[in-house]
Design an enzyme around this catalytic site. Structure first.
Site, PDB file in Angstrom:
ATOM      1  N   ILE A  39      -5.667   6.249   1.795  1.00  0.00           N
ATOM      2  CA  ILE A  39      -4.753   5.125   1.564  1.00  0.00           C
ATOM      3  C   ILE A  39      -5.247   4.199   0.451  1.00  0.00           C
ATOM      4  CG2 ILE A  39      -5.701   3.580   3.346  1.00  0.00           C
ATOM      5  CD1 ILE A  39      -2.422   3.295   3.873  1.00  0.00           C
ATOM      6  N   ASN A  53      -9.048  -5.006  12.928  1.00  0.00           N
ATOM      7  CA  ASN A  53      -9.286  -5.450  14.313  1.00  0.00           C
ATOM      8  C   ASN A  53      -8.900  -6.919  14.405  1.00  0.00           C
ATOM      9  OD1 ASN A  53     -11.687  -7.022  13.469  1.00  0.00           O
ATOM     10  ND2 ASN A  53     -12.569  -4.990  13.155  1.00  0.00           N
ATOM     11  N   VAL A 105     -10.319   3.169   8.099  1.00  0.00           N
ATOM     12  CA  VAL A 105      -9.480   2.619   7.037  1.00  0.00           C
ATOM     13  C   VAL A 105     -10.031   1.267   6.569  1.00  0.00           C
ATOM     14  CG1 VAL A 105      -7.177   1.739   6.500  1.00  0.00           C
ATOM     15  CG2 VAL A 105      -7.427   3.794   7.916  1.00  0.00           C
ATOM     16  N   ASP A 106     -10.400   0.431   7.510  1.00  0.00           N
ATOM     17  CA  ASP A 106     -10.894  -0.910   7.221  1.00  0.00           C
ATOM     18  C   ASP A 106     -12.129  -0.857   6.315  1.00  0.00           C
ATOM     19  OD1 ASP A 106     -10.617  -3.619   7.539  1.00  0.00           O
ATOM     20  OD2 ASP A 106     -11.733  -3.718   9.402  1.00  0.00           O
ATOM     21  N   THR A 114      -5.025   5.414  15.726  1.00  0.00           N
ATOM     22  CA  THR A 114      -5.357   6.792  16.139  1.00  0.00           C
ATOM     23  C   THR A 114      -6.781   7.223  15.775  1.00  0.00           C
ATOM     24  OG1 THR A 114      -4.427   7.734  14.116  1.00  0.00           O
ATOM     25  CG2 THR A 114      -2.957   7.536  16.009  1.00  0.00           C
TER      26      THR A 114
HETATM   27  P1  ADP Z   1      -7.917   2.307  14.398  1.00  0.00           P
HETATM   28  O1  ADP Z   1      -9.104   1.449  14.713  1.00  0.00           O
HETATM   29  O2  ADP Z   1      -6.614   1.536  14.323  1.00  0.00           O
HETATM   30  O3  ADP Z   1      -7.820   3.496  15.281  1.00  0.00           O
HETATM   31  P2  ADP Z   1      -9.115   3.826  12.162  1.00  0.00           P
HETATM   32  O4  ADP Z   1      -9.337   3.309  10.794  1.00  0.00           O
HETATM   33  O5  ADP Z   1     -10.319   4.119  13.007  1.00  0.00           O
HETATM   34  O6  ADP Z   1      -8.123   2.772  12.867  1.00  0.00           O
HETATM   35  O7  ADP Z   1      -8.256   5.157  12.079  1.00  0.00           O
HETATM   36  C1  ADP Z   1      -6.870   5.205  11.911  1.00  0.00           C
HETATM   37  C2  ADP Z   1      -6.483   6.524  11.275  1.00  0.00           C
HETATM   38  O8  ADP Z   1      -6.715   6.469   9.874  1.00  0.00           O
HETATM   39  C3  ADP Z   1      -7.261   7.738  11.779  1.00  0.00           C
HETATM   40  O9  ADP Z   1      -6.328   8.779  12.003  1.00  0.00           O
HETATM   41  C4  ADP Z   1      -8.207   8.055  10.628  1.00  0.00           C
HETATM   42  O10 ADP Z   1      -8.461   9.446  10.540  1.00  0.00           O
HETATM   43  C5  ADP Z   1      -7.421   7.614   9.436  1.00  0.00           C
HETATM   44  N1  ADP Z   1      -8.196   7.240   8.241  1.00  0.00           N
HETATM   45  C6  ADP Z   1      -9.509   6.939   8.136  1.00  0.00           C
HETATM   46  N2  ADP Z   1      -9.832   6.606   6.862  1.00  0.00           N
HETATM   47  C7  ADP Z   1      -8.682   6.686   6.133  1.00  0.00           C
HETATM   48  C8  ADP Z   1      -8.334   6.477   4.755  1.00  0.00           C
HETATM   49  N3  ADP Z   1      -9.245   6.105   3.840  1.00  0.00           N
HETATM   50  N4  ADP Z   1      -7.033   6.657   4.380  1.00  0.00           N
HETATM   51  C9  ADP Z   1      -6.095   7.024   5.286  1.00  0.00           C
HETATM   52  N5  ADP Z   1      -6.355   7.234   6.588  1.00  0.00           N
HETATM   53  C10 ADP Z   1      -7.633   7.077   7.009  1.00  0.00           C
END
Ligand code: ADP
Length: 177
Positions: free
Chosen positions: A17, A30, A39-40, A126
């Site tokens: 993303i 969070n 993602v964060d 997820t």
């Molecule tokens: P949450 O804490 O809401 O579960 P996460 O960041 O741990 O959020 O994961 C949410 C989803 O994003 C997961 O399916 C993960 O595989 C995916 N994800 C992790 N990094 C990225 C990225 N850089 N771009 C897109 N999706 C990502």
């Protein structure tokens, strides 16, 4: 995969993303807006310190689960980052589906309020929050479809799924709908 809905469109895309040059990208944040993994971590790593500095200043109380707040995007190609707080999965009996839908809806409202024509979502909740992806995909897509049906202007909504499993889950859910 690309499906027109009303004046808008839903696209599914496999990727990272932080590469998206949509007007807004959504962060899986969070409720403390404290930074984390997934993602964060990727957003703050690539976007630089300006994003956290802005959210600390504007949203010192953080953001409740099921809602979202907006900031600039620092060094990222997007214009805005929308920090959404999805629910932690705890079996499905604690209103998780409604909270997840609320988080998506709030992001869409913020994007429209800021005149965005495109927004990219990760699969909220997820990863670390353990929401089962098949169910999360249905909630996410249903919420976006309903929103686009009611919206009176164009909006491109792109789901950026990190791996093939996530892409497959969203594609299957979208086909079913
Ligand atoms: P949450 O804490 O809401 O579960 P996460 O960041 O741990 O959020 O994961 C949410 C989803 O994003 C997961 O399916 C993960 O595989 C995916 N994800 C992790 N990094 C990225 C990225 N850089 N771009 C897109 N999706 C990502």
């Amino acid at each position: 995969m690309r499906v027109p809905i009303g004046q808008g469109v839903i696209e599914l895309h496999q990727g990272d993303i932080t590469d998206e040059a949509t007007d807004a990208i959504v962060n899986a944040a969070n409720s403390q807006l404290a930074g984390g993994g997934g993602v964060d971590g990727a957003i703050h790593r690539r976007g630089g310190n300006a994003i956290m500095a802005e959210t600390d200043a504007r949203y010192p109380e953080g953001c409740p689960t099921g809602s979202a707040v907006i900031s600039g995007a620092g060094d990222l190609p997007a214009r805005y980052v929308i920090h959404a707080v999805g629910p932690v999965w705890s079996g499905g009996g604690r209103g998780e589906a409604a909270l997840l839908a609320d988080a998506y809806r709030r992001c869409l409202e913020l994007a429209v309020d800021h005149e965005c024509r495109s927004i990219a979502f990760p699969s909220l909740s997820t990863g670390a929050y353990r929401y089962p992806i098949d169910q999360a995909a249905r909630v996410a897509l249903r919420t976006v479809i309903d929103f686009l049906h009611e919206l009176d202007r164009p909006l491109q909504v792109r789901f950026v799924l990190f791996d093939q499993g996530a892409y497959g889950a969203y594609a299957a859910a979208l086909e079913e709908m």
